[in-house]
Design an enzyme around this catalytic site. Structure first.
Site, PDB file in Angstrom:
ATOM      1  N   ARG A   1       3.279   0.382  -5.308  1.00 10.91           N
ATOM      2  CA  ARG A   1       2.950  -0.402  -3.698  1.00 10.91           C
ATOM      3  C   ARG A   1       2.012  -1.370  -3.998  1.00 10.91           C
ATOM      4  NH1 ARG A   1       6.851   1.270  -0.344  1.00 10.91           N
ATOM      5  NH2 ARG A   1       5.678   0.324   1.919  1.00 10.91           N
TER       6      ARG A   1
ATOM      7  N   ASN B   1      -1.498   1.681   5.867  1.00 12.53           N
ATOM      8  CA  ASN B   1      -0.217  -0.019   5.251  1.00 12.53           C
ATOM      9  C   ASN B   1       0.837  -0.579   5.753  1.00 12.53           C
ATOM     10  OD1 ASN B   1       3.196   0.493   4.183  1.00 12.53           O
ATOM     11  ND2 ASN B   1       1.645  -0.986   3.566  1.00 12.53           N
ATOM     12  N   GLY B   2       0.079  -1.301   6.189  1.00  6.47           N
ATOM     13  CA  GLY B   2       0.623  -3.162   6.607  1.00  6.47           C
ATOM     14  C   GLY B   2      -0.873  -3.664   7.654  1.00  6.47           C
TER      15      GLY B   2
ATOM     16  N   HIS C   1      14.978 -35.225 -14.681  1.00 13.28           N
ATOM     17  CA  HIS C   1      14.328 -36.326 -13.829  1.00 13.28           C
ATOM     18  C   HIS C   1      13.026 -35.212 -13.669  1.00 13.28           C
ATOM     19  CE1 HIS C   1      18.042 -37.947 -12.568  1.00 13.28           C
ATOM     20  NE2 HIS C   1      18.891 -36.605 -12.835  1.00 13.28           N
TER      21      HIS C   1
ATOM     22  N   LYS D   1      10.129 -13.382 -14.341  1.00 15.26           N
ATOM     23  CA  LYS D   1       9.477 -12.411 -15.166  1.00 15.26           C
ATOM     24  C   LYS D   1       8.822 -12.767 -15.791  1.00 15.26           C
ATOM     25  CE  LYS D   1      11.325  -9.949 -13.409  1.00 15.26           C
ATOM     26  NZ  LYS D   1      12.270 -10.308 -12.695  1.00 15.26           N
TER      27      LYS D   1
ATOM     28  N   TRP E   1      -3.044  -2.774  -1.876  1.00 17.33           N
ATOM     29  CA  TRP E   1      -2.911  -3.848  -2.060  1.00 17.33           C
ATOM     30  C   TRP E   1      -3.588  -4.941  -1.059  1.00 17.33           C
ATOM     31  CZ3 TRP E   1      -0.515  -8.333   0.002  1.00 17.33           C
ATOM     32  CH2 TRP E   1      -0.506  -9.005  -0.766  1.00 17.33           C
TER      33      TRP E   1
ATOM     34  N   GLU F   1       5.643 -13.327 -14.172  1.00 12.07           N
ATOM     35  CA  GLU F   1       5.202 -12.247 -13.174  1.00 12.07           C
ATOM     36  C   GLU F   1       4.655 -11.419 -14.249  1.00 12.07           C
ATOM     37  OE1 GLU F   1       8.019 -10.454 -10.031  1.00 12.07           O
ATOM     38  OE2 GLU F   1       8.796 -10.580 -12.182  1.00 12.07           O
TER      39      GLU F   1
ATOM     40  N   CYS G   1       0.938  -1.350   0.118  1.00 15.71           N
ATOM     41  CA  CYS G   1      -0.092   0.020   0.028  1.00 15.71           C
ATOM     42  C   CYS G   1       0.851   1.325  -0.409  1.00 15.71           C
ATOM     43  CB  CYS G   1      -0.803   0.492   1.068  1.00 15.71           C
ATOM     44  SG  CYS G   1      -2.174  -1.115   1.309  1.00 15.71           S
TER      45      CYS G   1
ATOM     46  N   LYS H   1       5.668  -4.468  -5.747  1.00 15.16           N
ATOM     47  CA  LYS H   1       6.932  -4.251  -6.187  1.00 15.16           C
ATOM     48  C   LYS H   1       7.562  -4.518  -4.219  1.00 15.16           C
ATOM     49  CE  LYS H   1      10.117  -2.061  -8.515  1.00 15.16           C
ATOM     50  NZ  LYS H   1      11.012  -3.398  -8.859  1.00 15.16           N
TER      51      LYS H   1
ATOM     52  N   GLU I   1      15.008 -16.833 -12.699  1.00 13.83           N
ATOM     53  CA  GLU I   1      14.669 -15.757 -13.110  1.00 13.83           C
ATOM     54  C   GLU I   1      14.019 -15.432 -13.996  1.00 13.83           C
ATOM     55  OE1 GLU I   1      14.509 -13.017 -11.127  1.00 13.83           O
ATOM     56  OE2 GLU I   1      14.720 -11.057 -12.746  1.00 13.83           O
TER      57      GLU I   1
HETATM   58  C1  G6P Z   1       7.898  -8.172  -4.760  1.00 13.81           C
HETATM   59  C2  G6P Z   1       8.741  -7.367  -5.674  1.00 13.81           C
HETATM   60  C3  G6P Z   1       9.937  -8.363  -6.349  1.00 13.81           C
HETATM   61  C4  G6P Z   1      11.280  -8.286  -5.862  1.00 13.81           C
HETATM   62  C5  G6P Z   1      10.815  -8.745  -4.716  1.00 13.81           C
HETATM   63  C6  G6P Z   1      11.519  -8.993  -3.310  1.00 13.81           C
HETATM   64  O1  G6P Z   1       7.426 -10.233  -5.201  1.00 13.81           O
HETATM   65  O2  G6P Z   1       7.795  -7.778  -6.821  1.00 13.81           O
HETATM   66  O3  G6P Z   1      10.290  -7.789  -7.726  1.00 13.81           O
HETATM   67  O4  G6P Z   1      12.277  -9.468  -6.031  1.00 13.81           O
HETATM   68  O5  G6P Z   1       9.389  -8.664  -3.867  1.00 13.81           O
HETATM   69  O6  G6P Z   1      11.570  -7.217  -2.793  1.00 13.81           O
HETATM   70  P1  G6P Z   1      13.077  -6.337  -2.712  1.00 13.81           P
HETATM   71  O7  G6P Z   1      12.874  -4.854  -2.577  1.00 13.81           O
HETATM   72  O8  G6P Z   1      13.820  -7.327  -1.492  1.00 13.81           O
HETATM   73  O9  G6P Z   1      14.142  -7.244  -3.280  1.00 13.81           O
END
Ligand code: G6P
Length: 615
Positions: free
Chosen positions: A27, A101-102, A511, A492, A75, A495, A2, A610, A488
């Protein structure tokens, strides 16, 4: 997560709050809302959806004047994303409004107690409970808003960054934080409140970051007063000068932040090693490492803790640390580590990696490691973030603000910082010869140039993306340093395009995942010339024999893979240990183009945020 924004001053609050919320949408973007005070009445407008939906609704619902206001982008945690559950929430009397937020973990028992005393609730949120608790305390104890907030927060279990306003006492906003970030921009006779500094960067460069368990009463025409929530003691405000500027948080001509950030990587990597990698002197200078060299050299092992993409950077670092500095490394999901009673001793060095520096699980894992006596080193992007402050020492990545929810430049700059540390330790431990050290410094310095070259595959990757945009599954394979890159790449894609994707070590394919392969399964294989090349070529053959479609990332000049793969994407040659910085580029571009072609919201993918400030 949030995002919260507030303004109190002499300007119109509405445009500042709306623009600020747009900058904080990374956020969370399940719903948005605003409360404005025009000198007489408090007007609230809120809606499910994005800040643009809020703009549309508030156009019809409220007059937009007033120089005091608070706004929120959500969020969802407690209660589905709908209009009623959106913030701000008003108290039963309608006098108080809050953004939060929290999570208030004991909201259920508090709610029952308040209901028994006649309070009613419209939403399913924990936040509406908190604002009524504050109202209840205010009435019962006959105290002002600040005191009521303080007493109420001492009854609360959970995490919060809040801003509260009382329409019967205009000219004042009360804020508090525990576990969720909160910054105050200090201007001339005006204050800005926000989850990070981006909403007020064009108005003031002076910011105060509230610490955990602190609250502040912000009054027009007065100095900001910060107090400890627990015992009311006064805290001296520490005003920092922000380094961020407006261009860094704008799209700069790119269609999406993600594309801009992908293209920023040569600059970001260069900024990350600037002043640290001194090739001519053949040294690496990093104050946080130098000052704590003994801890690193005496470490029995290094434990890396992180989440998401940062965890993948940690996995790459595991290969690099063990290869260069011969220190055993374990890489852990912070969320698992914090709850499994891990064995940690004073001889462990813990490296916490986080772009935002706010991830709740990583923060909790750091606190746990510290409580067991470990030395904790932070690798963060956001300057002054909670993790940067909580760790014993650290190194920033200098990637600049990353706004696209899918992390790109944070990943490559994290790897860059970790590589610098591993090289520095290798020299200090004598596990690398001085000639190899010089060679690696030289090579690392060339990486930005090579990333620029790797970015030239953009149009080619776009053409490949057209053929696979309707896929429902994708497999990513890599080995050694490029196994984490496969993870990764898959992350991507899922996501931002919502295509199911899995990353796997290439040799493990037989496997299990091989059973998935048929003529509709695209398999992205990283087959760089120095990384177990022949073995990976054999894996490609195995996939081809089962009619899978191969998209291979190869070193330029490759011939063998070209003959068997359906598509090849060439990247420049480099030392194998640095290849993740290059192989990751086409994978970022591939997921970007597929997501755009599928009409997905690339910068704000569904259900994600994020900065994950809740468990
Ligand atoms: C969220 C974001 C990711 C990020 C992860 C860890 O899931 O969407 O992009 O890698 O958090 O976040 P940080 O800020 O700790 O790297």
């Amino acid at each position: 997560m949030c995002g919260i924004v507030g303004y109190i001053g002499h300007r119109e609050a509405y445009p500042i709050i709306i623009e600020g919320l747009k900058r904080l949408e990374y956020r969370g973007y399940d719903s948005a809302g605003i409360a404005l005070f025009d000198g007489n009445s408090l007007k609230i407008s809120k809606t499910k959806g994005k800040v643009s939906d809020l703009e549309e609704r508030s156009e019809k619902e409220i007059t937009k004047n007033g120089s005091l206001g608070i706004g929120h982008t959500r969020w969802a945690t407690h209660g589905v994303p709908n209009d009623v559950n959106s913030h701000p929430h008003a108290s039963n009397s309608g006098d108080l409004a809050i953004i939060h937020n929290g999570i208030i973990e004991n909201y259920d028992s508090l709610k029952k107690e308040l209901i028994s005393r006649g309070y009613t609730f419209q939403s399913d949120t924990d936040t509406e409970v908190l604002i009524n608790l504050i109202e209840d305390v205010k009435k019962k104890e006959n105290v002002k808003l600040g005191k009521a907030v303080q007493i109420a927060l001492n009854q609360v279990i959970g995490a919060y960054a809040i801003a509260v306003f009382d329409k019967s006492k205009p000219g004042e906003v009360v804020i508090a934080r525990l576990g969720s970030p909160l910054a105050v921009g200090v201007g001339e006779d005006e204050f800005f409140i926000a989850s990070d500094a981006s909403p007020f960067i064009e108005y003031t460069k002076n910011a105060i970051y509230l610490e955990d368990e602190e609250m502040a009463i912000i009054r027009l025409g007065k100095e900001i007063k910060i107090r400890k929530i627990i015992d009311d003691s006064l805290v001296d405000p520490y005003v920092q000068e922000l380094q961020m500027n407006l261009e860094e948080i704008e799209k700069g001509g790119y269609e999406h932040f993600m594309l801009k950030e992908i293209h920023e990587q040569p600059r970001a990597i260069r900024d990350t090693y600037r002043g640290r990698l001194l090739r001519d002197e053949a040294i690496i200078k990093m104050a946080g490492v130098e000052d704590n060299m003994k801890k690193f050299l005496n470490a029995d092992r290094i434990i890396i803790i992180a989440c998401g993409t940062s965890w993948h950077a940690g996995l790459v670092a595991e290969y690099i640390f063990e290869e260069f500095s011969r220190i055993p490394v374990e890489v852990e999901y912070a969320s698992e580590f914090r709850y499994r009673n891990p064995v940690i001793t004073e001889k462990d060095v813990v490296i916490a990696i986080s772009q935002s520096g706010e991830t709740a699980d990583t923060l909790a894992a750091i606190k746990l490691a510290k409580s067991k006596g470990a030395f904790v080193f932070g690798v963060c992007n956001v300057v002054g973030s909670s993790i940067a402050r909580e760790t014993d020492a650290g190194a920033y990545t200098h990637a600049g603000p990353e706004i696209g929810v899918a992390s790109t430049k944070a990943f490559t700059t994290q790897i860059t910082v970790l590589t610098l540390i591993a090289l520095r330790l290798a020299r200090a431990k004598g596990t690398m010869s001085s000639s190899d050290f010089r060679l690696y410094l030289q090579e690392l310095e060339l990486i930005p140039q090579k990333v620029e070259q790797a970015l030239k595959v953009d149009e080619h990757v776009k053409q490949i993306a057209k053929e696979y945009l309707l896929s429902t599954n994708c497999l990513y394979l890599g080995r050694g340093y490029n196994f984490p890159v496969a993870l990764e790449g898959a992350l991507k894609l899922k996501e931002i395009s919502y295509i199911h994707a899995e990353g796997y070590p290439a040799a493990e394919m037989k496997h299990g995942p091989i059973a998935l392969i048929d003529d509709r399964m695209p398999v992205i294989v990283i087959a760089t010339s120095k990384g177990h090349y022949e073995k990976v070529v054999s894996n490609i053959q195995e996939i081809k024999s089962r009619k899978g479609k191969i998209i291979a990332v190869v070193t330029e000049g490759d011939t063998a893979v070209k003959e068997i793969a359906d598509h090849v994407i060439e990247i420049p040659d480099s030392e194998e240990a640095f290849s993740p910085l290059l192989t990751t580029i086409p994978l970022q571009l591939l997921s970007y183009h597929i997501a755009v072609m599928r009409n997905c919201n690339v910068d704000q993918p569904r259900n994600l945020a994020k900065s994950v400030t809740v468990e």
